[in-house]
Write a protein that holds these residues in place. Structure first.
Motif, PDB file in Angstrom:
ATOM      1  N   ARG A   1     115.598   5.735  93.478  1.00 30.11           N
ATOM      2  CA  ARG A   1     115.530   4.303  93.807  1.00 30.11           C
ATOM      3  C   ARG A   1     116.597   3.551  93.025  1.00 30.11           C
TER       4      ARG A   1
ATOM      5  N   ALA B   1     117.837  -0.590  92.425  1.00 28.25           N
ATOM      6  CA  ALA B   1     117.727  -2.031  92.649  1.00 28.25           C
ATOM      7  C   ALA B   1     119.128  -2.653  92.641  1.00 28.25           C
TER       8      ALA B   1
ATOM      9  N   GLU C   1     116.039  -3.048  97.214  1.00 28.41           N
ATOM     10  CA  GLU C   1     115.896  -1.717  96.639  1.00 28.41           C
ATOM     11  C   GLU C   1     116.361  -0.703  97.673  1.00 28.41           C
TER      12      GLU C   1
ATOM     13  N   ALA D   1     113.109  -6.399  98.151  1.00 29.46           N
ATOM     14  CA  ALA D   1     112.254  -6.094  96.996  1.00 29.46           C
ATOM     15  C   ALA D   1     111.003  -6.964  96.956  1.00 29.46           C
TER      16      ALA D   1
END
Length: 135
Positions: free
Chosen positions: A11, A13, A93, A117
């Motif tokens: 993942r 961001a 994300e 997100a």
């Protein structure tokens, strides 16, 4: 660092600024006012400027080439579906999931998704095929 193997998930961001959008427009020549002119964009269904879809998707090459699996990987193919608009100064994300591997050829397919997100809604999805570095 997450291991690059079947079902592994990574993942990341991120967010883009209006300056990023303007730089992307300069580099690509895509000066569509939908991305650059708030007054023009206010007359569209989006009501405000949207990020270029390819700018949003550029996070895929960043992560696959530098973090997961990282340096030495080579893009072979990428499919993309642009599902919802992306906007500047919004948190997103990117989610990467290894969906298949061919260890003999060092080739993998990786699901690539971008989610808002805050809402969790998908904005972009696809599948990347890449050759990865031998361990």
């Amino acid at each position: 660092m997450t291991l690059f193997e079947l079902n592994a998930v990574h993942r990341h961001a991120f967010r883009f600024s209006q300056a990023d959008v303007e730089a992307f427009a300069r580099v690509t020549g895509d000066d569509n006012p939908l991305h650059l002119d708030a007054e023009f964009a206010s007359q569209t269904p989006f009501k405000r400027p949207i990020i270029h879809g390819m700018l949003g998707a550029s996070v895929f090459t960043k992560i696959l080439g530098t973090q997961f699996p990282g340096h030495g990987s080579v893009y072979l193919k990428q499919t993309l579906d642009f599902l919802r608009p992306m906007f500047v100064d919004t948190d997103y994300e990117a989610v990467f999931t290894v969906v298949s591997t061919n260890p003999d050829k060092h080739i993998a397919e990786v699901s690539t998704e971008i989610k808002d997100a805050q809402t969790g809604k998908l904005t972009t999805r696809g599948v990347a095929t890449l050759m990865y570095k031998k361990s």
